[in-house]
Design a protein around this motif. Structure first.
Motif, PDB file in Angstrom:
ATOM      1  N   MET A   1      87.857  42.152  32.473  1.00  0.00           N
ATOM      2  CA  MET A   1      87.346  41.574  33.741  1.00  0.00           C
ATOM      3  C   MET A   1      85.943  41.008  33.493  1.00  0.00           C
ATOM      4  SD  MET A   1      88.028  41.175  36.977  1.00  0.00           S
ATOM      5  CE  MET A   1      87.345  41.124  38.617  1.00  0.00           C
ATOM      6  N   PRO A   2      85.771  39.740  33.127  1.00  0.00           N
ATOM      7  CA  PRO A   2      84.461  39.248  32.710  1.00  0.00           C
ATOM      8  C   PRO A   2      83.493  38.959  33.854  1.00  0.00           C
ATOM      9  CG  PRO A   2      86.113  37.547  32.454  1.00  0.00           C
ATOM     10  CD  PRO A   2      86.802  38.734  32.994  1.00  0.00           C
ATOM     11  N   ILE A   3      83.989  38.723  35.086  1.00  0.00           N
ATOM     12  CA  ILE A   3      83.039  38.418  36.171  1.00  0.00           C
ATOM     13  C   ILE A   3      83.336  39.285  37.393  1.00  0.00           C
ATOM     14  CG2 ILE A   3      84.457  36.449  36.947  1.00  0.00           C
ATOM     15  CD1 ILE A   3      80.626  36.452  37.099  1.00  0.00           C
ATOM     16  N   ARG A   4      82.264  39.873  37.933  1.00  0.00           N
ATOM     17  CA  ARG A   4      82.403  40.690  39.137  1.00  0.00           C
ATOM     18  C   ARG A   4      81.380  40.189  40.156  1.00  0.00           C
ATOM     19  NH1 ARG A   4      82.961  46.093  39.181  1.00  0.00           N
ATOM     20  NH2 ARG A   4      82.804  45.634  41.395  1.00  0.00           N
ATOM     21  N   GLU A   5      81.862  39.570  41.220  1.00  0.00           N
ATOM     22  CA  GLU A   5      80.968  39.122  42.299  1.00  0.00           C
ATOM     23  C   GLU A   5      80.871  40.257  43.309  1.00  0.00           C
ATOM     24  OE1 GLU A   5      82.405  36.060  44.957  1.00  0.00           O
ATOM     25  OE2 GLU A   5      80.441  35.105  44.985  1.00  0.00           O
ATOM     26  N   ILE A   6      79.669  40.770  43.499  1.00  0.00           N
ATOM     27  CA  ILE A   6      79.481  41.941  44.354  1.00  0.00           C
ATOM     28  C   ILE A   6      79.166  41.468  45.778  1.00  0.00           C
ATOM     29  CG2 ILE A   6      78.298  44.157  44.596  1.00  0.00           C
ATOM     30  CD1 ILE A   6      79.798  43.749  41.879  1.00  0.00           C
ATOM     31  N   ARG A   7      80.165  41.500  46.622  1.00  0.00           N
ATOM     32  CA  ARG A   7      79.993  40.934  47.965  1.00  0.00           C
ATOM     33  C   ARG A   7      79.589  42.023  48.968  1.00  0.00           C
ATOM     34  NH1 ARG A   7      81.578  35.756  48.216  1.00  0.00           N
ATOM     35  NH2 ARG A   7      81.784  35.859  50.476  1.00  0.00           N
ATOM     36  N   HIS A   8      78.615  42.817  48.598  1.00  0.00           N
ATOM     37  CA  HIS A   8      78.125  43.876  49.491  1.00  0.00           C
ATOM     38  C   HIS A   8      77.257  43.229  50.574  1.00  0.00           C
ATOM     39  CE1 HIS A   8      75.826  47.332  50.856  1.00  0.00           C
ATOM     40  NE2 HIS A   8      76.660  48.115  50.201  1.00  0.00           N
ATOM     41  N   PRO A   9      77.366  43.686  51.828  1.00  0.00           N
ATOM     42  CA  PRO A   9      76.588  43.073  52.907  1.00  0.00           C
ATOM     43  C   PRO A   9      75.078  43.030  52.646  1.00  0.00           C
ATOM     44  CG  PRO A   9      78.218  44.560  53.822  1.00  0.00           C
ATOM     45  CD  PRO A   9      78.294  44.714  52.331  1.00  0.00           C
ATOM     46  N   LEU A  10      74.530  44.069  52.038  1.00  0.00           N
ATOM     47  CA  LEU A  10      73.081  44.062  51.771  1.00  0.00           C
ATOM     48  C   LEU A  10      72.725  42.973  50.764  1.00  0.00           C
ATOM     49  CD1 LEU A  10      72.273  47.878  51.486  1.00  0.00           C
ATOM     50  CD2 LEU A  10      71.565  46.310  53.309  1.00  0.00           C
ATOM     51  N   ILE A  11      73.589  42.810  49.789  1.00  0.00           N
ATOM     52  CA  ILE A  11      73.348  41.767  48.776  1.00  0.00           C
ATOM     53  C   ILE A  11      73.484  40.387  49.403  1.00  0.00           C
ATOM     54  CG2 ILE A  11      74.271  40.729  46.652  1.00  0.00           C
ATOM     55  CD1 ILE A  11      74.851  43.492  45.596  1.00  0.00           C
ATOM     56  N   ARG A  12      74.531  40.187  50.210  1.00  0.00           N
ATOM     57  CA  ARG A  12      74.737  38.876  50.848  1.00  0.00           C
ATOM     58  C   ARG A  12      73.522  38.517  51.702  1.00  0.00           C
ATOM     59  NH1 ARG A  12      78.037  36.471  48.072  1.00  0.00           N
ATOM     60  NH2 ARG A  12      78.409  34.934  49.686  1.00  0.00           N
ATOM     61  N   HIS A  13      73.041  39.523  52.450  1.00  0.00           N
ATOM     62  CA  HIS A  13      71.903  39.309  53.354  1.00  0.00           C
ATOM     63  C   HIS A  13      70.643  38.927  52.565  1.00  0.00           C
ATOM     64  CE1 HIS A  13      69.584  40.095  57.097  1.00  0.00           C
ATOM     65  NE2 HIS A  13      68.637  40.423  56.236  1.00  0.00           N
ATOM     66  N   LYS A  14      70.361  39.701  51.536  1.00  0.00           N
ATOM     67  CA  LYS A  14      69.134  39.464  50.766  1.00  0.00           C
ATOM     68  C   LYS A  14      69.200  38.134  50.017  1.00  0.00           C
ATOM     69  CE  LYS A  14      68.267  44.407  50.224  1.00  0.00           C
ATOM     70  NZ  LYS A  14      67.055  44.561  51.027  1.00  0.00           N
ATOM     71  N   LEU A  15      70.382  37.805  49.481  1.00  0.00           N
ATOM     72  CA  LEU A  15      70.523  36.540  48.770  1.00  0.00           C
ATOM     73  C   LEU A  15      70.348  35.364  49.734  1.00  0.00           C
ATOM     74  CD1 LEU A  15      71.147  35.580  45.868  1.00  0.00           C
ATOM     75  CD2 LEU A  15      73.506  35.274  46.619  1.00  0.00           C
ATOM     76  N   GLY A  16      70.829  35.526  50.948  1.00  0.00           N
ATOM     77  CA  GLY A  16      70.642  34.482  51.963  1.00  0.00           C
ATOM     78  C   GLY A  16      69.164  34.218  52.202  1.00  0.00           C
ATOM     79  N   LEU A  17      68.374  35.278  52.258  1.00  0.00           N
ATOM     80  CA  LEU A  17      66.919  35.116  52.447  1.00  0.00           C
ATOM     81  C   LEU A  17      66.300  34.412  51.243  1.00  0.00           C
ATOM     82  CD1 LEU A  17      66.031  38.668  53.854  1.00  0.00           C
ATOM     83  CD2 LEU A  17      66.277  36.534  55.157  1.00  0.00           C
ATOM     84  N   MET A  18      66.802  34.711  50.059  1.00  0.00           N
ATOM     85  CA  MET A  18      66.227  34.108  48.841  1.00  0.00           C
ATOM     86  C   MET A  18      66.491  32.614  48.742  1.00  0.00           C
ATOM     87  SD  MET A  18      66.962  36.874  45.844  1.00  0.00           S
ATOM     88  CE  MET A  18      65.654  36.316  44.772  1.00  0.00           C
ATOM     89  N   ARG A  19      67.492  32.124  49.432  1.00  0.00           N
ATOM     90  CA  ARG A  19      67.857  30.705  49.314  1.00  0.00           C
ATOM     91  C   ARG A  19      66.979  29.795  50.173  1.00  0.00           C
ATOM     92  NH1 ARG A  19      72.878  30.219  46.488  1.00  0.00           N
ATOM     93  NH2 ARG A  19      74.429  31.828  46.925  1.00  0.00           N
ATOM     94  N   ARG A  20      66.152  30.353  51.035  1.00  0.00           N
ATOM     95  CA  ARG A  20      65.299  29.522  51.896  1.00  0.00           C
ATOM     96  C   ARG A  20      64.302  28.715  51.070  1.00  0.00           C
ATOM     97  NH1 ARG A  20      64.506  31.176  57.610  1.00  0.00           N
ATOM     98  NH2 ARG A  20      62.843  29.653  57.405  1.00  0.00           N
ATOM     99  N   ALA A  21      64.195  27.425  51.383  1.00  0.00           N
ATOM    100  CA  ALA A  21      63.282  26.547  50.628  1.00  0.00           C
ATOM    101  C   ALA A  21      61.833  26.991  50.781  1.00  0.00           C
ATOM    102  CB  ALA A  21      63.441  25.102  51.091  1.00  0.00           C
ATOM    103  N   ASP A  22      61.493  27.580  51.939  1.00  0.00           N
ATOM    104  CA  ASP A  22      60.081  27.901  52.195  1.00  0.00           C
ATOM    105  C   ASP A  22      59.729  29.359  51.872  1.00  0.00           C
ATOM    106  OD1 ASP A  22      61.501  29.167  54.160  1.00  0.00           O
ATOM    107  OD2 ASP A  22      60.287  28.425  55.840  1.00  0.00           O
ATOM    108  N   ILE A  23      60.557  30.030  51.088  1.00  0.00           N
ATOM    109  CA  ILE A  23      60.276  31.447  50.782  1.00  0.00           C
ATOM    110  C   ILE A  23      58.976  31.578  49.978  1.00  0.00           C
ATOM    111  CG2 ILE A  23      61.679  31.466  48.660  1.00  0.00           C
ATOM    112  CD1 ILE A  23      62.512  34.373  49.532  1.00  0.00           C
ATOM    113  N   SER A  24      58.224  32.640  50.277  1.00  0.00           N
ATOM    114  CA  SER A  24      56.972  32.857  49.546  1.00  0.00           C
ATOM    115  C   SER A  24      57.271  33.513  48.199  1.00  0.00           C
ATOM    116  CB  SER A  24      56.040  33.761  50.351  1.00  0.00           C
ATOM    117  OG  SER A  24      56.602  35.054  50.440  1.00  0.00           O
ATOM    118  N   THR A  25      56.318  33.385  47.288  1.00  0.00           N
ATOM    119  CA  THR A  25      56.441  34.050  45.983  1.00  0.00           C
ATOM    120  C   THR A  25      56.627  35.550  46.182  1.00  0.00           C
ATOM    121  OG1 THR A  25      55.025  32.383  44.994  1.00  0.00           O
ATOM    122  CG2 THR A  25      55.209  34.447  43.794  1.00  0.00           C
ATOM    123  N   LYS A  26      55.863  36.115  47.096  1.00  0.00           N
ATOM    124  CA  LYS A  26      55.923  37.562  47.350  1.00  0.00           C
ATOM    125  C   LYS A  26      57.330  37.982  47.784  1.00  0.00           C
ATOM    126  CE  LYS A  26      53.762  41.022  50.387  1.00  0.00           C
ATOM    127  NZ  LYS A  26      54.918  41.437  51.182  1.00  0.00           N
TER     128      LYS A  26
END
Ligand code: PRP
Ligand code: URA
Ligand code: MG
Length: 212
Positions: A1-26
């Motif tokens: 099984m070479p790829i495992r996409e972890i679709r956990h709600p906490l991960i989905r939520h946090k990744l969504g925040l990371m995709r914002r163009a205006d996210i701060s470095t912090k």
């Protein structure tokens, strides 16, 4: 099984925040560490346990510990450092093997500039970390050098993976499982992941954003 996409709600939520163009470095930094920790939880789920006996408060008690192999975490510099603390928060005893690889932005070929592996790496489970798996050339180069050093069991954790990178790793190293927070759509003409996160190294270190 070479790829495992972890679709956990906490991960989905946090990744969504990371995709914002205006996210701060912090915020980008904090979230990269948090998602790194959550991926670690999943990527270590099948480690074998062994029982042993301790003196507990009411007498002897059987407890468990992770058996056998010790772990080395392998951040691909620079951007992999952005997940390191998160990973080590769950496996604090792991040794760190740093691999410096920079992608030539014209040819998209990986260039290795640092290889600082821990002793007896051949006896350890190697867990590679890098936020981005794009063409896969940096990841394949890292796995190549770890195998050359004698590593027999290798896993990889990436925040975002492109289908092209997954295919490249699978073709070169079908024994390595990749854990990712998201399999994204594709690469653009500059080799950047769409929708992706942009340049993860630049976002973590606060260096200049390239026009991608
Ligand atoms: O799958 P690939 O096409 O090889 O691309 C992915 C690589 O590119 C980025 O690093 P970069 O070379 O920008 O270096 P950096 O971490 O120093 O920013 C990223 O962190 C990966 O290492
Ligand atoms: O999308 C990409 C591809 C390579 N490196 C990055 O930081 N982002
Ligand atoms: Mg970069």
């Amino acid at each position: 099984m070479p790829i495992r996409e972890i679709r956990h709600p906490l991960i989905r939520h946090k990744l969504g925040l990371m995709r914002r163009a205006d996210i701060s470095t912090k915020n980008f930094r904090e979230l990269a560490q948090e998602v790194g920790a959550l991926l670690t939880y999943e990527a270590t789920k099948d480690l074998t346990l062994e029982t042993y006996e301790i003196e507990g408060w009411c007498g002897t008690v059987q407890v468990e510990k992770i058996a056998g192999k010790k772990i080395t975490v392998v951040p691909i510099l620079r951007a992999g450092i952005g997940m390191l603390e998160g990973v080590l928060s769950l496996i604090p005893g792991a040794k760190v093997s740093a691999v410096g690889i920079a992608r030539n932005e014209e040819t998209l070929q990986a260039h290795t500039y640092l290889e600082k592996l821990v002793p007896e790496i051949n006896e350890r489970l190697a867990m590679i970390i890098d936020p981005m798996l794009a063409t896969g050339s940096s990841m394949v180069a890292t796995i190549d050098l770890l195998k050359k050093a004698g590593c027999k069991e290798i896993r990889a954790m990436v925040l975002v993976a492109a289908p092209e990178g997954i295919a490249a790793v699978e073709a070169a190293h079908p024994d390595v499982t990749i854990y990712t927070a998201s399999i994204d759509e594709r690469l653009n003409e500059h080799g950047y992941i769409i929708p992706g996160l942009g340049d993860a190294g630049d976002k973590i270190f606060g260096t200049k954003q390239k026009d991608v």
